[in-house]
Design an enzyme around this catalytic site. Structure first.
Site, PDB file in Angstrom:
ATOM      1  N   PHE A  11      -4.551   2.932  14.777  1.00  0.00           N
ATOM      2  CA  PHE A  11      -4.761   3.915  13.703  1.00  0.00           C
ATOM      3  C   PHE A  11      -5.717   3.302  12.692  1.00  0.00           C
ATOM      4  O   PHE A  11      -5.644   2.094  12.436  1.00  0.00           O
ATOM      5  CB  PHE A  11      -3.433   4.284  13.037  1.00  0.00           C
ATOM      6  CG  PHE A  11      -2.553   5.080  13.947  1.00  0.00           C
ATOM      7  CD1 PHE A  11      -1.866   4.458  14.981  1.00  0.00           C
ATOM      8  CD2 PHE A  11      -2.448   6.459  13.810  1.00  0.00           C
ATOM      9  CE1 PHE A  11      -1.085   5.195  15.863  1.00  0.00           C
ATOM     10  CE2 PHE A  11      -1.672   7.204  14.680  1.00  0.00           C
ATOM     11  CZ  PHE A  11      -0.986   6.567  15.709  1.00  0.00           C
ATOM     12  N   ASP A  63      -3.543  -6.733   4.994  1.00  0.00           N
ATOM     13  CA  ASP A  63      -4.441  -7.750   5.568  1.00  0.00           C
ATOM     14  C   ASP A  63      -4.302  -9.088   4.857  1.00  0.00           C
ATOM     15  O   ASP A  63      -4.662 -10.120   5.405  1.00  0.00           O
ATOM     16  CB  ASP A  63      -5.901  -7.281   5.480  1.00  0.00           C
ATOM     17  CG  ASP A  63      -6.176  -6.153   6.464  1.00  0.00           C
ATOM     18  OD1 ASP A  63      -5.600  -6.185   7.563  1.00  0.00           O
ATOM     19  OD2 ASP A  63      -6.961  -5.238   6.125  1.00  0.00           O
ATOM     20  N   LYS A 108     -10.575  -4.439  19.157  1.00  0.00           N
ATOM     21  CA  LYS A 108      -9.151  -4.704  19.401  1.00  0.00           C
ATOM     22  C   LYS A 108      -8.722  -4.306  20.820  1.00  0.00           C
ATOM     23  O   LYS A 108      -7.532  -4.320  21.132  1.00  0.00           O
ATOM     24  CB  LYS A 108      -8.299  -3.993  18.340  1.00  0.00           C
ATOM     25  CG  LYS A 108      -8.678  -4.426  16.900  1.00  0.00           C
ATOM     26  CD  LYS A 108      -7.682  -3.990  15.857  1.00  0.00           C
ATOM     27  CE  LYS A 108      -8.172  -4.343  14.448  1.00  0.00           C
ATOM     28  NZ  LYS A 108      -7.152  -4.245  13.413  1.00  0.00           N
ATOM     29  N   LYS A 115     -13.413  -0.731  15.721  1.00  0.00           N
ATOM     30  CA  LYS A 115     -12.052  -1.288  15.834  1.00  0.00           C
ATOM     31  C   LYS A 115     -11.518  -1.119  17.253  1.00  0.00           C
ATOM     32  O   LYS A 115     -10.861  -2.003  17.784  1.00  0.00           O
ATOM     33  CB  LYS A 115     -11.101  -0.606  14.834  1.00  0.00           C
ATOM     34  CG  LYS A 115     -11.286  -1.152  13.432  1.00  0.00           C
ATOM     35  CD  LYS A 115     -10.459  -0.440  12.386  1.00  0.00           C
ATOM     36  CE  LYS A 115     -10.947  -0.843  10.998  1.00  0.00           C
ATOM     37  NZ  LYS A 115     -10.372  -0.096   9.919  1.00  0.00           N
ATOM     38  N   ASN A 161       0.868  -1.193   0.000  1.00  0.00           N
ATOM     39  CA  ASN A 161       0.000   0.000   0.000  1.00  0.00           C
ATOM     40  C   ASN A 161       0.896   1.232   0.000  1.00  0.00           C
ATOM     41  O   ASN A 161       2.111   1.111   0.204  1.00  0.00           O
ATOM     42  CB  ASN A 161      -0.942  -0.041   1.213  1.00  0.00           C
ATOM     43  CG  ASN A 161      -0.165  -0.089   2.514  1.00  0.00           C
ATOM     44  OD1 ASN A 161       0.550   0.833   2.848  1.00  0.00           O
ATOM     45  ND2 ASN A 161      -0.274  -1.199   3.240  1.00  0.00           N
ATOM     46  N   LYS A 169      10.507 -15.903 -10.825  1.00  0.00           N
ATOM     47  CA  LYS A 169       9.635 -14.857 -11.377  1.00  0.00           C
ATOM     48  C   LYS A 169       8.527 -15.494 -12.225  1.00  0.00           C
ATOM     49  O   LYS A 169       8.801 -16.347 -13.076  1.00  0.00           O
ATOM     50  CB  LYS A 169      10.504 -13.934 -12.238  1.00  0.00           C
ATOM     51  CG  LYS A 169       9.812 -12.704 -12.670  1.00  0.00           C
ATOM     52  CD  LYS A 169      10.753 -11.833 -13.477  1.00  0.00           C
ATOM     53  CE  LYS A 169       9.964 -10.793 -14.208  1.00  0.00           C
ATOM     54  NZ  LYS A 169      10.672 -10.245 -15.345  1.00  0.00           N
TER      55      LYS A 169
HETATM   56  N1  CTP Z   1      -3.496  -3.839  12.199  1.00  0.00           N
HETATM   57  C1  CTP Z   1      -2.657  -4.855  12.637  1.00  0.00           C
HETATM   58  N2  CTP Z   1      -2.580  -6.007  11.907  1.00  0.00           N
HETATM   59  C2  CTP Z   1      -3.296  -6.185  10.794  1.00  0.00           C
HETATM   60  C3  CTP Z   1      -4.151  -5.152  10.337  1.00  0.00           C
HETATM   61  C4  CTP Z   1      -4.224  -3.991  11.066  1.00  0.00           C
HETATM   62  O1  CTP Z   1      -2.005  -4.687  13.671  1.00  0.00           O
HETATM   63  N3  CTP Z   1      -3.189  -7.318  10.115  1.00  0.00           N
HETATM   64  C5  CTP Z   1      -3.581  -2.601  13.000  1.00  0.00           C
HETATM   65  C6  CTP Z   1      -3.089  -1.371  12.263  1.00  0.00           C
HETATM   66  O2  CTP Z   1      -1.714  -1.160  12.491  1.00  0.00           O
HETATM   67  C7  CTP Z   1      -3.955  -0.272  12.839  1.00  0.00           C
HETATM   68  C8  CTP Z   1      -5.241  -0.954  13.212  1.00  0.00           C
HETATM   69  O3  CTP Z   1      -4.937  -2.349  13.278  1.00  0.00           O
HETATM   70  O4  CTP Z   1      -3.433   0.276  14.016  1.00  0.00           O
HETATM   71  C9  CTP Z   1      -6.368  -0.753  12.238  1.00  0.00           C
HETATM   72  O5  CTP Z   1      -5.940  -1.129  10.944  1.00  0.00           O
HETATM   73  P1  CTP Z   1      -6.971  -1.219   9.741  1.00  0.00           P
HETATM   74  O6  CTP Z   1      -6.270  -1.761   8.546  1.00  0.00           O
HETATM   75  O7  CTP Z   1      -7.688   0.088   9.617  1.00  0.00           O
HETATM   76  O8  CTP Z   1      -8.006  -2.252  10.351  1.00  0.00           O
HETATM   77  P2  CTP Z   1      -8.445  -3.690   9.984  1.00  0.00           P
HETATM   78  O9  CTP Z   1      -8.726  -4.377  11.275  1.00  0.00           O
HETATM   79  O10 CTP Z   1      -7.457  -4.349   9.081  1.00  0.00           O
HETATM   80  O11 CTP Z   1      -9.830  -3.453   9.264  1.00  0.00           O
HETATM   81  P3  CTP Z   1     -10.200  -3.168   7.715  1.00  0.00           P
HETATM   82  O12 CTP Z   1      -8.906  -3.250   6.917  1.00  0.00           O
HETATM   83  O13 CTP Z   1     -11.155  -4.257   7.395  1.00  0.00           O
HETATM   84  O14 CTP Z   1     -10.812  -1.809   7.721  1.00  0.00           O
END
Ligand code: CTP
Length: 394
Positions: A318, A274, A336, A332, A205, A284
């Site tokens: 975040f 994710d 969490k 969240k 990303n 490759k």
């Molecule tokens: N985070 C994490 N591990 C992951 C995904 C997210 O520790 N695999 C943490 C990020 O560092 C951030 C928080 O969770 O502090 C929220 O991340 P975000 O990507 O917004 O949340 P998700 O739970 O992945 O939800 P979604 O992508 O479905 O919105």
């Protein structure tokens, strides 16, 4: 910090000080430059006058009748004095309490923190007299920065070189910062993760890591012992911060878990991917395979896992959302088990990935939402730390 006095003494490194003055000016700080007559041989007062918009003083006494005592007037409302470069001669005078020019006089009269940046030939720097003088200044509370090693202006290699301007700026800022995180172990994650598909391709990303690095720098400036677990970025590691470099979410997971037990606070600013490709090719993938379907597998949710075993640790999460930002972030936070969540809407201009600013909302455990105006991430980092500091005390 509102006002800094920069005292420039007569060393070749004086030519780097306009850049230092500019860094302060850019931070909205009023800069008053004072030169010794020897420094004025290396760099002109006009250069500083143009950069700072303030008159620059070299002489101890005013040339206008009725002028107030110059050193008293200059020190008014000064939050910090930086002497850079500080020659062996000036350091010696400071250690002895001599006041024979404007800078040595200002030093004796100053009641603000004083930062000293020694810069000289390696033999001078190692001379027992200079070593003892620096020791004496440190004992009396001056913040003396260690010089860098490298090629010196006199052609020899060794210690005595003035550090990079940006490092001096950060060192000086630390001297005036409140140390409300003194000695507290903090873990910060930053940047993106990269999930390889084959040796040359990955899922990732656009995160640059700026928010996480700004937090790490602000924490370190405020006295914390910081471990920064970072995905790939192009940013400089802040001075005093321990860096653990990772690539994938699995590596970040492992690095975070191995530091978690000793940390009191975690700022989880990383944009963790994710998903990862379910299959990872050793060679490759050739273009003939363009029509293949890519299977994805889920990565561990690191923060979710931390939330399950957090005890009295403070977890700050975040969230970058594209819709229902506050509602999604609140979910969240509770899912969490976080103490605070920082959320922004990616669709708002000037917010989110790869820009230096952000406009966020802060949501606490009690559900209260604080709307923060748009600001630079560096400034935002301090604001987030202000709010988190309250949680440490509770
Ligand atoms: N985070 C994490 N591990 C992951 C995904 C997210 O520790 N695999 C943490 C990020 O560092 C951030 C928080 O969770 O502090 C929220 O991340 P975000 O990507 O917004 O949340 P998700 O739970 O992945 O939800 P979604 O992508 O479905 O919105």
């Amino acid at each position: 910090m509102k006002k800094v006095i920069i005292g420039v003494t007569g060393g070749i490194a004086a030519y780097k000080i306009p850049e230092l003055a500019r860094l302060f000016v850019r931070g909205g700080i009023d800069v008053q430059v004072v030169l010794t007559p020897a420094a004025a041989e290396f760099i002109t007062p006009l250069t500083f006058q143009t950069l700072t918009g303030n008159p620059v003083y070299v002489e101890m006494y005013g040339d206008r009748t009725g002028e107030r005592v110059r050193h008293v007037e200059l020190l008014e409302k000064a939050d910090l004095m930086v002497i850079a470069p500080a020659t062996a001669n000036t350091i010696g005078k400071m250690a002895l309490g001599l006041a024979d020019n404007l800078i040595s006089t200002l030093y004796l009269a100053a009641d603000c923190p004083v930062v000293v940046i020694p810069s000289m030939n390696v033999n001078m720097f190692r001379h027992p007299a200079v070593v003892a003088n620096i020791e004496m200044l440190r004992k009396r509370g001056c913040h003396v920065m260690d010089p860098d090693e490298g090629e010196l202006a006199c052609g020899v290699y060794g210690s005595g070189r003035m550090p990079e301007t940006y490092d001096i700026f950060n060192f000086a800022r630390r001297a005036v910062m409140t140390k409300d995180y003194q000695g507290i172990e903090v873990l910060v994650t930053a940047g993106p993760t990269r999930e390889p598909l084959d040796p040359v391709r990955y899922i990732s990303n656009p995160s640059t890591g700026l928010m996480g690095y700004s937090l790490a720098r602000a924490l370190s400036d405020r006295g914390a012992v910081v471990t920064l677990v970072s995905g790939p970025t192009h940013l400089r590691v802040p001075t005093g911060v321990k860096l653990v470099s990772v690539n994938t979410a699995a590596e970040m997971h492992e690095a975070v878990l191995s530091s978690f037990s000793r940390c009191r606070i975690v700022f989880k600013a990383a944009a963790v991917s994710d998903f990862r490709p379910a299959e990872n090719w050793d060679e490759k993938v050739k273009k003939e395979k363009a029509s293949m379907a890519l299977q994805l597998a889920s990565n561990p949710d690191i923060l979710l896992e931390l939330g399950k075993t957090k005890d009295d640790k403070i977890l700050v999460g975040f969230a970058a959302e594209t819709e229902n930002a506050v509602q999604n972030a609140q979910d969240k936070l509770s899912r969490k088990n976080l103490d605070l969540i920082v959320v922004n809407n990616l669709k708002e201009p000037g917010c989110g990935f790869a820009v230096s600013t952000n406009r966020v909302s802060l949501i606490g455990r009690d559900g209260e939402v604080e709307e923060i105006p748009m600001m630079e991430k560096e400034e935002l980092a301090h604001l987030i730390l202000d709010r988190t500091a309250v949680l440490i005390k509770n």
